[in-house]
Design a protein around this motif. Sequence first.
Motif, mmCIF file in Angstrom:
data_model
loop_
_atom_site.group_PDB
_atom_site.id
_atom_site.type_symbol
_atom_site.label_atom_id
_atom_site.label_comp_id
_atom_site.label_asym_id
_atom_site.label_seq_id
_atom_site.Cartn_x
_atom_site.Cartn_y
_atom_site.Cartn_z
ATOM 1 N N TYR A 113 -12.468 -5.805 10.168
ATOM 2 C CA TYR A 113 -11.490 -5.880 9.081
ATOM 3 C C TYR A 113 -12.207 -5.467 7.802
ATOM 4 N N ASP A 116 -10.152 -2.493 2.429
ATOM 5 C CA ASP A 116 -8.871 -1.798 2.286
ATOM 6 C C ASP A 116 -7.753 -2.578 2.974
ATOM 7 N N ASP A 117 -8.044 -3.099 4.192
ATOM 8 C CA ASP A 117 -7.062 -3.924 4.907
ATOM 9 C C ASP A 117 -6.714 -5.162 4.081
ATOM 10 N N LEU A 119 -7.057 -5.761 0.773
ATOM 11 C CA LEU A 119 -6.321 -5.468 -0.458
ATOM 12 C C LEU A 119 -4.886 -5.059 -0.164
ATOM 13 N N THR A 120 -4.688 -4.311 0.924
ATOM 14 C CA THR A 120 -3.334 -3.901 1.301
ATOM 15 C C THR A 120 -2.459 -5.112 1.590
ATOM 16 N N GLN A 121 -2.984 -6.043 2.384
ATOM 17 C CA GLN A 121 -2.195 -7.214 2.747
ATOM 18 C C GLN A 121 -2.001 -8.163 1.565
ATOM 19 N N ARG A 123 -1.674 -7.075 -1.572
ATOM 20 C CA ARG A 123 -0.629 -6.420 -2.377
ATOM 21 C C ARG A 123 0.751 -6.665 -1.786
ATOM 22 N N GLU A 124 0.827 -6.694 -0.450
ATOM 23 C CA GLU A 124 2.112 -6.961 0.202
ATOM 24 C C GLU A 124 2.629 -8.353 -0.129
ATOM 25 N N ASN A 126 2.180 -9.640 -3.134
ATOM 26 C CA ASN A 126 2.272 -9.622 -4.602
ATOM 27 C C ASN A 126 1.111 -10.356 -5.276
ATOM 28 N N ARG A 128 -2.349 -9.784 -7.173
ATOM 29 C CA ARG A 128 -2.991 -8.693 -7.900
ATOM 30 C C ARG A 128 -4.498 -8.645 -7.683
#
Length: 219
Positions: A113, A116-117, A119-121, A123-124, A126, A128
């Motif tokens: 993991y 990038d994984d 930070l993506t999750q 952001r999903e 909400n 920051r």
Amino acid sequence: MENFLQIIFRTLILYILIHIIFRVMGKREIGELSILDLVVFIMIGELAVVAIERPNVRIFDAILPMVILMLIQISMAFFSLKSKKFRDLVDGKPSIIINRGKVDEDAMRKQRYNFDDLLTQLREKNIRSIGDVEFAILESSGSLSVIEKLKTNNETKSGDITIPLILDGTIDEENLRKINKTNLWLRQELKKQGYRDIKKISFCSYENGKFFVDLMDEQ
């Protein structure tokens, strides 16, 4: 025409059968499916498609493996309820990716993991900044559960996360190490509260200096 009616009949029969199978196997959201659940669901769907596309194949020959898969999944679910070790083997264990605001890079590597994984999750959900997260747990289903830091009067406070110490009468030594406690400490603390037989405890957690204990249902 006869072939067309046969396809309609098979589609209806298999639709009803799949609906019954999924109800028997239990209600779970897509994001909560284990790898085993997902494999079984895909195989059942593929068998249904083959049975509809090939009218020359007896419908019983398609239904039988679907029922067998259902029985396998129910059996695995039963053993998972009875044994935590079996449950961990089949479903895997959640991993704490962020622990008290600090990213556990070793846990990330074990799960293959990356940031990038993460930070993506985040952001999903909400969120920051990683700095706003107290705990982030990568569940066995692959979803990320996030607990944000407590904020009161513009101040950020730390809290604890519920970590199971006993599941189904078995002490989780790994979780004890995570909170820097020992098997002896746990037994002594539970004895003080009147819990002498670990085997009778269904669930026990330790959070913010307090125990939560749930005893097994007596048959």
